[in-house]
Design a protein around this motif. Structure first.
Motif, PDB file in Angstrom:
ATOM      1  N   ALA A  63      -1.939  -9.296 -14.090  1.00 56.03           N
ATOM      2  CA  ALA A  63      -1.908 -10.570 -14.824  1.00 56.03           C
ATOM      3  C   ALA A  63      -2.315 -10.383 -16.281  1.00 56.03           C
ATOM      4  CB  ALA A  63      -2.822 -11.582 -14.141  1.00 56.03           C
ATOM      5  N   HIS A  74       3.468 -12.720 -12.745  1.00 58.26           N
ATOM      6  CA  HIS A  74       4.082 -12.148 -11.542  1.00 58.26           C
ATOM      7  C   HIS A  74       4.447 -13.272 -10.581  1.00 58.26           C
ATOM      8  CE1 HIS A  74       4.855  -9.479  -8.229  1.00 58.26           C
ATOM      9  NE2 HIS A  74       4.488  -8.420  -8.931  1.00 58.26           N
ATOM     10  N   CYS A  77       2.239 -12.622  -6.900  1.00 58.20           N
ATOM     11  CA  CYS A  77       0.986 -11.936  -7.230  1.00 58.20           C
ATOM     12  C   CYS A  77       0.276 -11.399  -5.994  1.00 58.20           C
ATOM     13  CB  CYS A  77       0.067 -12.851  -8.025  1.00 58.20           C
ATOM     14  SG  CYS A  77      -0.498 -14.310  -7.102  1.00 58.20           S
ATOM     15  N   ILE A 122      -2.109 -16.835 -13.439  1.00 58.12           N
ATOM     16  CA  ILE A 122      -1.835 -16.133 -12.189  1.00 58.12           C
ATOM     17  C   ILE A 122      -1.213 -17.166 -11.256  1.00 58.12           C
ATOM     18  CG2 ILE A 122      -2.801 -14.852 -10.256  1.00 58.12           C
ATOM     19  CD1 ILE A 122      -5.145 -14.068 -12.084  1.00 58.12           C
TER      20      ILE A 122
END
Length: 194
Positions: A63, A74, A77, A122
């Protein structure tokens, strides 16, 4: 000129790598049975705890690096947690952790005050948005927390837990000198990086 806060963040990344280096020096002396033995802790084995430290490092580093280079967060994640234990031997774990530690140091050394204030996203189930300085503080605390658990678990093995609190004080430079030599570091490199 590097600001004191940026310097502090970079020194935290170095402290993180140094503490991992010392911890793995002890853990590499364990037998596989000692590494995998059930113990009293948040995660029930030294091996599982070391794997958790590493996978969380991958999660946060991804991140942090994505945001700094202008990439989108992402979209999956949680990929870093698909395996609870991606490594089942201490040598492989050590190599992967050392690589993650180098990434974290490189990341922190290039930061500016403005970078530390930027939000990092994130894409958890509920997106998490924190400044880089907060995420780094969390990452360092996470490492300290779980390294402490490994340290305590080592007390129940034939290998003595290593001293992990001799990084920052000037008068203790001689105590970390052998580790710095193994890591290829100098005091000047850590404390006057730019």
């Amino acid at each position: 000129m590097t600001s004191p806060f940026v310097q502090y963040i970079a020194s935290q990344a170095c402290n993180n790598a140094w503490a991992n280096h010392r911890l793995y020096h002890a853990c590499l002396q364990l037998t596989r049975a000692d590494l995998q033995a059930t113990r009293t802790s948040f995660f029930p084995t030294i091996q599982l705890t070391l794997n958790h430290i590493l996978t969380c490092d991958w999660f946060y580093l991804d991140a942090l690096e994505r945001e700094l280079t202008g990439q989108a967060p992402h979209d999956n994640c949680y990929v870093f947690f698909e395996q609870d234990e991606p490594f089942d031997d201490c040598a492989s774990l050590h190599a992967a952790q050392a690589a993650a530690d180098k990434r974290l140091i490189a990341h922190c050394r290039q930061l500016t005050d403005a970078d530390l204030a930027r939000p990092v996203t994130i894409l958890r189930d509920t997106p998490q948005i924190d400044t880089r300085s907060r995420l780094l503080a969390h990452l360092f605390q996470h490492q300290n927390h779980h390294r402490g658990q490994v340290h305590a678990m080592l007390a129940g093995t034939p290998v003595a837990p290593p001293q992990l609190d001799e990084f920052f004080c000037t008068g203790e430079a001689n105590l970390r000198a052998p580790d710095f030599a193994e890591l290829g570091w100098t005091e000047e490199e850590i404390w006057q990086m730019r």
